[in-house]
Every structure is written in C-alpha cells, then in structure tokens.
Design a protein around this motif. Structure first.
Motif, PDB file in Angstrom:
ATOM      1  N   ILE A  46       0.852  -1.198   0.000  1.00 40.33           N
ATOM      2  CA  ILE A  46       0.000   0.000   0.000  1.00 40.33           C
ATOM      3  C   ILE A  46       0.881   1.237   0.000  1.00 40.33           C
ATOM      4  N   VAL A  47       0.538   2.172  -0.876  1.00 42.73           N
ATOM      5  CA  VAL A  47       1.160   3.490  -0.877  1.00 42.73           C
ATOM      6  C   VAL A  47       0.093   4.472  -0.412  1.00 42.73           C
ATOM      7  N   LEU A  56      -4.821   9.652   0.119  1.00 41.45           N
ATOM      8  CA  LEU A  56      -5.202   8.678  -0.899  1.00 41.45           C
ATOM      9  C   LEU A  56      -4.426   7.388  -0.682  1.00 41.45           C
ATOM     10  N   GLU A  57      -5.147   6.280  -0.459  1.00 40.47           N
ATOM     11  CA  GLU A  57      -4.514   4.974  -0.299  1.00 40.47           C
ATOM     12  C   GLU A  57      -4.623   4.203  -1.599  1.00 40.47           C
ATOM     13  N   THR A  58      -3.505   3.608  -2.008  1.00 45.06           N
ATOM     14  CA  THR A  58      -3.458   2.822  -3.239  1.00 45.06           C
ATOM     15  C   THR A  58      -2.821   1.478  -2.931  1.00 45.06           C
ATOM     16  N   ARG A  59      -3.572   0.422  -3.167  1.00 42.72           N
ATOM     17  CA  ARG A  59      -3.041  -0.941  -3.028  1.00 42.72           C
ATOM     18  C   ARG A  59      -2.611  -1.384  -4.415  1.00 42.72           C
ATOM     19  N   LEU A  69      -3.464  -1.404  -9.895  1.00 47.88           N
ATOM     20  CA  LEU A  69      -3.719  -0.526  -8.754  1.00 47.88           C
ATOM     21  C   LEU A  69      -5.187  -0.606  -8.369  1.00 47.88           C
ATOM     22  N   PHE A  70      -5.449  -0.551  -7.070  1.00 49.21           N
ATOM     23  CA  PHE A  70      -6.807  -0.478  -6.549  1.00 49.21           C
ATOM     24  C   PHE A  70      -6.880   0.800  -5.728  1.00 49.21           C
ATOM     25  N   GLN A  71      -7.743   1.707  -6.160  1.00 49.36           N
ATOM     26  CA  GLN A  71      -7.790   3.028  -5.545  1.00 49.36           C
ATOM     27  C   GLN A  71      -9.215   3.548  -5.596  1.00 49.36           C
ATOM     28  N   TYR A  76      -7.061  -0.131 -11.826  1.00 49.57           N
ATOM     29  CA  TYR A  76      -6.306   0.409 -12.951  1.00 49.57           C
ATOM     30  C   TYR A  76      -5.168  -0.540 -13.277  1.00 49.57           C
ATOM     31  N   ARG A  77      -5.030  -0.897 -14.531  1.00 55.05           N
ATOM     32  CA  ARG A  77      -3.923  -1.747 -14.964  1.00 55.05           C
ATOM     33  C   ARG A  77      -2.907  -0.877 -15.677  1.00 55.05           C
TER      34      ARG A  77
END
Length: 171
Positions: A46-47, A56-59, A69-71, A76-77
């Motif tokens: 996670i960023v 904003l969390e992005t896995r 990415l899951f946000q 998003y690929r």
C-alpha cells in the motif's frame, strides 16, 4: 466500453520526480501536483499519498512486469512502455509475435518450417536445458514467419526461437 465491462486502454503520461525524502512532484497529462508526501507499506503493498486536503490509499499488485492498482473502488492496470531509445541502446527487438527461450538451452529439434500454419499448443521446438528436454509449444494459431535458431545451436534465455507473422498484416 467493451461488452465485458473493461474499457479500452488509454495512454496517460505520468511523471513522478522525487524531490526529497518521501516528497514528490507528480505530473499527470501535464497537470502538476507539487509537495506530495507518500509512505510505503511493503508488507501490505500500500502506498499512502498525502495531497493538500486529501489522503489517498493505493493498493497494488505486481504481475509479469505490469502493475494493477486499486484506488477508491476502481481498478487500474498499468503497462510500462520501454522508450525506443532504450530499446535501440540495448538492442531489444519487438517480441510481441515471437516465442522466446525460457532459459539458456540447446536446440534439439525444430518441428516447424517457415511459412507453416500452426495451431495453438502445437510443438514448435524441442530444447535441452540442465539435461532435460522441454517442448516449446505455440501460444496461438498462426503462420511461422521465421525459425530463428536451428538444431544444435545454443540460445540464451529470452531470445526468440520462432517468430510469427503479425496477424494485423494478414488482411
């Protein structure tokens, strides 16, 4: 949108510049965001980024050179494009229509000829590596445009063994 719910791919230019410890400047299609701080949780992939007034969390998941990415409930690929100048400098060839050697090997048998139509899963080449024989099969139906290596030749991992005609060029 395609019938399966997956939208067509879009090319988006993203530039990320680290300007300090945990501090970044990000440009997305020319729109610049400055003084973005981020923290990376390697254990959970996670960023967490802190924009002015927004966290904003992005896995993310890394797979075969791509990143998913899951946000905010969206997926998003990302596919990274190697710049042409790097390809030229490193001598990288387009391998989109090639079958590559999975490991350093010796070519024991070539089972196809140039110009031959092949079916998916048909054996193309038999290789030997670490005293084991491996059949390299076709990943697709197609026409062989070039047999790159012949019986008895040595081949490095990642080198093309067989090339296919580009289906786009076969009206």
């Amino acid at each position: 949108m395609k019938h399966d719910g997956i939208s067509e791919s879009a090319r988006i230019l993203v530039n990320i510049e680290q300007v300090g410890h945990g501090l970044f400047t990000v440009s997305v299609n020319g729109q610049k965001f400055e003084s973005i701080t981020s923290q990376y949780d390697a254990g959970n992939c996670i960023v967490t980024s802190y924009f002015p007034h927004t966290r904003l969390e992005t896995r993310f998941i890394r797979e075969d050179g791509d990143i998913t990415l899951f946000q905010q409930g969206q997926q998003y690929r990302l596919r990274f494009v190697t710049p042409r100048w790097i390809e030229k400098a490193l001598g990288i060839k387009d391998t989109a229509h090639s079958v590559l050697a999975p490991m350093p090997c010796k070519i024991l048998r070539v089972e196809v000829d140039e110009g031959q139509r092949v079916k998916k899963e048909q054996v193309l080449v038999v290789i030997e590596s670490m005293k084991m024989e491996t059949s390299i099969r076709s990943p697709q139906d197609g026409i062989v445009s070039k047999v790159v290596h012949r019986q008895g030749e040595l081949c490095k991992a990642g080198n093309a063994l067989v090339e296919f005609e580009d289906p786009a060029n076969n009206g």
